[in-house]
Enzyme design. Sequence first.
Site, PDB file in Angstrom:
ATOM      1  N   ALA A 257      11.846   3.646   5.360  1.00 21.27           N
ATOM      2  CA  ALA A 257      11.144   3.035   4.628  1.00 21.27           C
ATOM      3  C   ALA A 257      10.405   3.693   3.410  1.00 21.27           C
ATOM      4  CB  ALA A 257      10.898   1.494   5.167  1.00 21.27           C
ATOM      5  N   ASP A 258      10.946   3.624   2.174  1.00 19.43           N
ATOM      6  CA  ASP A 258      10.033   3.527   0.937  1.00 19.43           C
ATOM      7  C   ASP A 258       9.088   2.017   0.313  1.00 19.43           C
ATOM      8  OD1 ASP A 258      10.991   6.290  -0.153  1.00 19.43           O
ATOM      9  OD2 ASP A 258      12.476   5.904   1.445  1.00 19.43           O
ATOM     10  N   ARG A 259       9.543   0.833   0.905  1.00 14.41           N
ATOM     11  CA  ARG A 259       8.916  -0.407   0.815  1.00 14.41           C
ATOM     12  C   ARG A 259       9.854  -1.432   1.607  1.00 14.41           C
ATOM     13  NH1 ARG A 259       7.026  -2.128  -5.552  1.00 14.41           N
ATOM     14  NH2 ARG A 259       6.376   0.231  -5.131  1.00 14.41           N
ATOM     15  N   ALA A 267      13.880  -1.303   1.392  1.00  7.02           N
ATOM     16  CA  ALA A 267      14.575  -0.073   0.979  1.00  7.02           C
ATOM     17  C   ALA A 267      14.578   1.214   1.303  1.00  7.02           C
ATOM     18  CB  ALA A 267      13.563  -0.150  -0.833  1.00  7.02           C
TER      19      ALA A 267
END
Length: 382
Positions: A257-259, A267
């Site tokens: 995950a990036d966020r 995201a």
Amino acid sequence: MALISIRTSDDKIEIINQLLLPHVTEFVQIDTIEQAHDAIKTMKIRGAPAIASLAALSFSQYLSRALQASPLPEYFASPEALKNNLEPVLAYLFTARPTAVNLGAATRRLTTTLNQSIAQGKTTRSIAQDLIDEGKAIADEDVGRNKAMSKWGGDWLFDRVKAGGGSAEKGLNVLTVCNTGSLATSGYGTALGLITYLHETGKLEKAYYTQTAPYHQGSRLTALELKTLNIPSVMICDTMVGSLFQHFNIHAVVVGADRIAKNGDTANKIGTYNAAVIAARHNIPFIVVAPISTVDLAVESGLDIPIEQRPPIEACLVRGILYPNDGNSKQAQVMITPSGLDGIYNPSFDVTPAGLITAIVTEKGVAVKGEGENIFDLTPVV
């Protein structure tokens, strides 16, 4: 031997240029804040934890070299002058990749250290040393976190499959998206770390991974990592996920995950949402593996996550070695589309709603949704 994204020695920082992998291994020296920003922006280095580590290390390097200067730079005249110099530097680093919350978490952590050291009445030299130590700590902590979350997630998944009566005599078959291993972190990895853990403990039959166009992080980077680690694996095109689920016994999809928003919306690399939708159709568990620093409790849902739009031309190009070749590693970049297209939609990330996610794993444990719930309470794992 695992690959590495960043290597350091004393005051020297080098990153592996991931744009040239898997055919050329080239380390690029990072000597300035501007070079670190460019490396992150142009994706010479990528992966949310890795770019946070590089930003923190380059900031430490910036201050370390300032302390070695004689005389000291003018901004060491007072704590206020030092703060006025450093805050724009941290803000500039954050602009390199806005979606990855780890980068913001690192710059905020350094800002907090700056303010605390000033409030304690320390000298500018001591403030700078505190920041140097904090920047190095941000990078050093990553590997331990990754191993912890990989074990949490791997054990949870294996126990779930066994409890559900699933067939796992030969081990689990797991699909992943993008690249979340040592190249995307300071070491071991997140989702790919979970796969590595299953392999190391004899609980993995085979890893599957998508090519992950248009940057091909799967076919270039994950393929190289799995091969280096001698983990049995199969590459598929992004459009083959549904077919894979129809014809093979896949036990789970695991992604990084990036966020992650407060409600669990996640995201991650473009194509993750597609895989989640198809996994739900086939009742295959979909697991997100990421450090606590990736969870952004200030963001209520995925609707509030900014999505980076990459340059359109990137969707039109591919890079690789010439084929067939005579054994050399000469690379070429070619355009695969007609010139002058009417439009190109090229987001770097998509958002998978929490309702499609089975579990979210951090270094503190595994979070699952309550009965009948479509959102997560992430409090126990952050």
